[in-house]
Scaffold this motif. Structure first.
Motif, PDB file in Angstrom:
ATOM      1  N   ASP A   1       5.991   6.717  19.829  1.00  0.00           N
ATOM      2  CA  ASP A   1       7.249   7.182  19.238  1.00  0.00           C
ATOM      3  C   ASP A   1       7.801   6.149  18.262  1.00  0.00           C
ATOM      4  N   LEU A   2       7.630   4.878  18.584  1.00  0.00           N
ATOM      5  CA  LEU A   2       8.132   3.790  17.739  1.00  0.00           C
ATOM      6  C   LEU A   2       7.384   3.722  16.412  1.00  0.00           C
ATOM      7  N   ILE A   3       6.079   3.910  16.426  1.00  0.00           N
ATOM      8  CA  ILE A   3       5.299   3.705  15.210  1.00  0.00           C
ATOM      9  C   ILE A   3       5.031   4.975  14.409  1.00  0.00           C
ATOM     10  N   GLU A   4       5.366   6.117  14.956  1.00  0.00           N
ATOM     11  CA  GLU A   4       5.050   7.371  14.270  1.00  0.00           C
ATOM     12  C   GLU A   4       5.653   7.423  12.869  1.00  0.00           C
ATOM     13  N   ASP A   5       6.908   7.052  12.717  1.00  0.00           N
ATOM     14  CA  ASP A   5       7.554   7.096  11.396  1.00  0.00           C
ATOM     15  C   ASP A   5       6.955   6.088  10.427  1.00  0.00           C
ATOM     16  N   VAL A   6       6.728   4.865  10.898  1.00  0.00           N
ATOM     17  CA  VAL A   6       6.175   3.857  10.000  1.00  0.00           C
ATOM     18  C   VAL A   6       4.743   4.237   9.605  1.00  0.00           C
ATOM     19  N   TYR A   7       4.023   4.849  10.511  1.00  0.00           N
ATOM     20  CA  TYR A   7       2.673   5.313  10.166  1.00  0.00           C
ATOM     21  C   TYR A   7       2.735   6.325   9.023  1.00  0.00           C
ATOM     22  N   LYS A   8       3.632   7.280   9.114  1.00  0.00           N
ATOM     23  CA  LYS A   8       3.754   8.297   8.060  1.00  0.00           C
ATOM     24  C   LYS A   8       4.172   7.668   6.731  1.00  0.00           C
ATOM     25  N   GLN A   9       5.083   6.704   6.784  1.00  0.00           N
ATOM     26  CA  GLN A   9       5.514   6.027   5.562  1.00  0.00           C
ATOM     27  C   GLN A   9       4.350   5.280   4.913  1.00  0.00           C
ATOM     28  N   LEU A  10       3.584   4.582   5.725  1.00  0.00           N
ATOM     29  CA  LEU A  10       2.454   3.819   5.191  1.00  0.00           C
ATOM     30  C   LEU A  10       1.366   4.741   4.655  1.00  0.00           C
ATOM     31  N   GLU A  11       1.137   5.841   5.340  1.00  0.00           N
ATOM     32  CA  GLU A  11       0.136   6.790   4.853  1.00  0.00           C
ATOM     33  C   GLU A  11       0.541   7.330   3.480  1.00  0.00           C
ATOM     34  N   ASN A  12       1.803   7.697   3.334  1.00  0.00           N
ATOM     35  CA  ASN A  12       2.293   8.194   2.048  1.00  0.00           C
ATOM     36  C   ASN A  12       2.214   7.119   0.969  1.00  0.00           C
ATOM     37  N   MET A  13       2.511   5.902   1.346  1.00  0.00           N
ATOM     38  CA  MET A  13       2.444   4.791   0.400  1.00  0.00           C
ATOM     39  C   MET A  13       0.999   4.564  -0.053  1.00  0.00           C
ATOM     40  N   ARG A  14       0.060   4.587   0.892  1.00  0.00           N
ATOM     41  CA  ARG A  14      -1.355   4.414   0.547  1.00  0.00           C
ATOM     42  C   ARG A  14      -1.817   5.524  -0.385  1.00  0.00           C
ATOM     43  N   ILE A  15      -1.412   6.751  -0.113  1.00  0.00           N
ATOM     44  CA  ILE A  15      -1.793   7.881  -0.972  1.00  0.00           C
ATOM     45  C   ILE A  15      -1.217   7.704  -2.369  1.00  0.00           C
ATOM     46  N   GLU A  16       0.048   7.287  -2.446  1.00  0.00           N
ATOM     47  CA  GLU A  16       0.689   7.054  -3.745  1.00  0.00           C
ATOM     48  C   GLU A  16      -0.068   5.996  -4.545  1.00  0.00           C
ATOM     49  N   PHE A  17      -0.391   4.874  -3.909  1.00  0.00           N
ATOM     50  CA  PHE A  17      -1.133   3.818  -4.588  1.00  0.00           C
ATOM     51  C   PHE A  17      -2.526   4.288  -4.975  1.00  0.00           C
ATOM     52  N   SER A  18      -3.167   5.053  -4.119  1.00  0.00           N
ATOM     53  CA  SER A  18      -4.514   5.564  -4.422  1.00  0.00           C
ATOM     54  C   SER A  18      -4.489   6.437  -5.667  1.00  0.00           C
ATOM     55  N   LYS A  19      -3.479   7.272  -5.762  1.00  0.00           N
ATOM     56  CA  LYS A  19      -3.356   8.147  -6.939  1.00  0.00           C
ATOM     57  C   LYS A  19      -3.133   7.330  -8.204  1.00  0.00           C
ATOM     58  N   ARG A  20      -2.304   6.296  -8.103  1.00  0.00           N
ATOM     59  CA  ARG A  20      -2.057   5.441  -9.274  1.00  0.00           C
ATOM     60  C   ARG A  20      -3.347   4.773  -9.741  1.00  0.00           C
ATOM     61  N   VAL A  21      -4.105   4.245  -8.799  1.00  0.00           N
ATOM     62  CA  VAL A  21      -5.364   3.577  -9.144  1.00  0.00           C
ATOM     63  C   VAL A  21      -6.325   4.592  -9.769  1.00  0.00           C
ATOM     64  N   PHE A  22      -6.381   5.774  -9.203  1.00  0.00           N
ATOM     65  CA  PHE A  22      -7.254   6.814  -9.744  1.00  0.00           C
ATOM     66  C   PHE A  22      -6.829   7.164 -11.165  1.00  0.00           C
ATOM     67  N   ASP A  23      -5.524   7.353 -11.379  1.00  0.00           N
ATOM     68  CA  ASP A  23      -5.021   7.673 -12.714  1.00  0.00           C
ATOM     69  C   ASP A  23      -5.320   6.584 -13.723  1.00  0.00           C
ATOM     70  N   ILE A  24      -5.178   5.339 -13.314  1.00  0.00           N
ATOM     71  CA  ILE A  24      -5.476   4.217 -14.206  1.00  0.00           C
ATOM     72  C   ILE A  24      -6.952   4.192 -14.550  1.00  0.00           C
ATOM     73  N   ASN A  25      -7.789   4.385 -13.545  1.00  0.00           N
ATOM     74  CA  ASN A  25      -9.239   4.361 -13.773  1.00  0.00           C
ATOM     75  C   ASN A  25      -9.699   5.537 -14.626  1.00  0.00           C
ATOM     76  N   GLU A  26      -9.033   6.658 -14.514  1.00  0.00           N
ATOM     77  CA  GLU A  26      -9.371   7.829 -15.322  1.00  0.00           C
ATOM     78  C   GLU A  26      -8.933   7.640 -16.771  1.00  0.00           C
ATOM     79  N   GLY A  27      -7.809   6.898 -16.961  1.00  0.00           N
ATOM     80  CA  GLY A  27      -7.252   6.688 -18.299  1.00  0.00           C
ATOM     81  C   GLY A  27      -7.871   5.521 -18.942  1.00  0.00           C
TER      82      GLY A  27
END
Length: 129
Positions: free
Chosen positions: A103-129
């Protein structure tokens, strides 16, 4: 806990914003202990005075590190030699602790997962451009 550690590894790797064509840097980061990873990420994240994660989030991650070590390295030893461990008081106590930790880590896990996805998309966009 493993998913959080995985996400932190890639968040840190993406935040470094370094070319790593042969994967050497990523391999090095994957060898970091969770504590070293949290400390390194905190330092980097706060380097521009615009951190993605709050101080409270980092404090929670450090607390999580202690709990992770308990679950990964200690708890199984309490029961591995008990024939009917599911019936012991100690097992029930650990189950309650595990639910509280989840219960304690569920929220932070979701935040980190979203953050990782956001960064992954940025890296992908940079590499594509």
């Amino acid at each position: 806990y493993q998913a959080i550690e995985h996400d932190l590894t890639y968040i840190y790797y993406f935040m470094i914003n370094n070319e790593d064509k042969d994967g050497t840097l990523l391999k090095k980061i994957k060898l970091y202990s969770l504590r070293k990873l949290i400390d390194s990420l905190r330092e980097l994240d706060n380097s521009d005075n615009q951190p993605y994660l709050s101080s409270d989030s980092y404090d929670l991650l450090l607390k999580l590190n202690k709990h992770r070590n308990h679950w990964a390295h200690e708890v199984f030893q309490n029961f591995m030699y008990e024939e009917d461990f599911e019936k012991t008081k100690e097992y029930r106590v650990e189950c309650v602790k595990l639910q509280k930790d989840y219960d304690l880590i569920e929220d932070v896990y979701k935040q980190l997962e979203n953050m990782r996805i956001e960064f992954s998309k940025r890296v992908f966009d940079i590499n594509e451009g």
